[in-house]
Design an enzyme around this catalytic site. Sequence first.
Site, PDB file in Angstrom:
ATOM      1  N   CYS A 194      23.702 -94.589  63.702  1.00  0.00           N
ATOM      2  CA  CYS A 194      24.368 -93.350  63.288  1.00  0.00           C
ATOM      3  C   CYS A 194      25.120 -93.529  61.959  1.00  0.00           C
ATOM      4  O   CYS A 194      24.469 -93.653  60.931  1.00  0.00           O
ATOM      5  CB  CYS A 194      25.258 -92.840  64.413  1.00  0.00           C
ATOM      6  SG  CYS A 194      25.517 -91.080  64.306  1.00  0.00           S
ATOM      7  N   HIS A 252      22.714 -93.183  69.398  1.00  0.00           N
ATOM      8  CA  HIS A 252      23.679 -94.179  69.881  1.00  0.00           C
ATOM      9  C   HIS A 252      23.158 -94.938  71.107  1.00  0.00           C
ATOM     10  O   HIS A 252      23.418 -94.528  72.242  1.00  0.00           O
ATOM     11  CB  HIS A 252      24.978 -93.468  70.277  1.00  0.00           C
ATOM     12  CG  HIS A 252      25.764 -92.937  69.143  1.00  0.00           C
ATOM     13  ND1 HIS A 252      26.826 -93.617  68.578  1.00  0.00           N
ATOM     14  CD2 HIS A 252      25.646 -91.799  68.444  1.00  0.00           C
ATOM     15  CE1 HIS A 252      27.325 -92.915  67.592  1.00  0.00           C
ATOM     16  NE2 HIS A 252      26.632 -91.799  67.488  1.00  0.00           N
ATOM     17  N   GLU A 298      24.185 -97.549  72.368  1.00  0.00           N
ATOM     18  CA  GLU A 298      25.280 -98.214  73.086  1.00  0.00           C
ATOM     19  C   GLU A 298      25.941 -97.296  74.116  1.00  0.00           C
ATOM     20  O   GLU A 298      26.767 -97.739  74.901  1.00  0.00           O
ATOM     21  CB  GLU A 298      26.318 -98.741  72.064  1.00  0.00           C
ATOM     22  CG  GLU A 298      27.226 -97.713  71.420  1.00  0.00           C
ATOM     23  CD  GLU A 298      26.552 -96.835  70.357  1.00  0.00           C
ATOM     24  OE1 GLU A 298      25.330 -96.962  70.158  1.00  0.00           O
ATOM     25  OE2 GLU A 298      27.254 -96.007  69.758  1.00  0.00           O
TER      26      GLU A 298
HETATM   27  N1  GLN Z   1      28.186 -87.810  60.810  1.00  0.00           N
HETATM   28  C1  GLN Z   1      28.794 -89.103  60.832  1.00  0.00           C
HETATM   29  C2  GLN Z   1      28.766 -89.721  59.450  1.00  0.00           C
HETATM   30  O1  GLN Z   1      27.959 -89.370  58.617  1.00  0.00           O
HETATM   31  C3  GLN Z   1      28.070 -90.022  61.780  1.00  0.00           C
HETATM   32  C4  GLN Z   1      28.345 -89.615  63.191  1.00  0.00           C
HETATM   33  C5  GLN Z   1      28.248 -90.745  64.173  1.00  0.00           C
HETATM   34  O2  GLN Z   1      28.231 -91.919  63.820  1.00  0.00           O
HETATM   35  N2  GLN Z   1      28.264 -90.385  65.431  1.00  0.00           N
HETATM   36  O3  GLN Z   1      29.559 -90.594  59.213  1.00  0.00           O
END
Ligand code: GLN
Length: 203
Positions: free
Chosen positions: A86, A181, A183
């Site tokens: 992410c 995610h 995790e």
């Molecule tokens: N939108 C977030 C970012 O760009 C990422 C979101 C997340 O890690 N759950 O930092």
Amino acid sequence: MKTKIGVIAIQGDVAEHVIALEKALVGSGEKGEVVKIKQRGIVGACDAIVIPGGESTTIGRLIEREGILPELKGAANAEKPILGTCAGLVLLANEGDEEVVKTKQPLLGLMDVKVKRNAFGRQRESFETLLKLTIFETPFHAVFIRAPAIIQASDDVTVLATFDGHIVAAKQRNTIALSFHPELTEDRRIHHYFLDLVNKLCR
Ligand code: GLN
């Protein structure tokens, strides 16, 4: 040999990754330890690194300020496996969309991909789906939270999964990037896949 995995512990889903990695290590019967990286001087002693989800602007600025950013580049150049999930995916990219450009957030530039932050829009800010990854036989329960996606990738990048027309999982050399995610669910296949890569590259 005891494997040492470092989790960038500036902000975000740190504890969840530490637990997931510890369970994966136990599950595979491997000797290993998981350490949290909050300051410079630790990355070099790790065999592999995880960059968790969170806020990529915050994590990017703090790893730069703390001097961890060049160490991560060094680890990647030394062929150490790096998993970014992410926000971690955003940081691994070498190019960002206009939002990334506007915030001037530092990127590690370790993958030849262009990333779009919050790629799934307001309607789908957070969602879960059964995702088909090329590396697993059965779908993976993927949790997306304000997720980024890869909107361009060079030929050196292997696409592992797409969703809604975007790349949401990819691998380039020793680096793996995921929009979701792994995790946050009990399915440890991604963490096992990562440990297998560590074993392949670091032994
Ligand atoms: N939108 C977030 C970012 O760009 C990422 C979101 C997340 O890690 N759950 O930092």
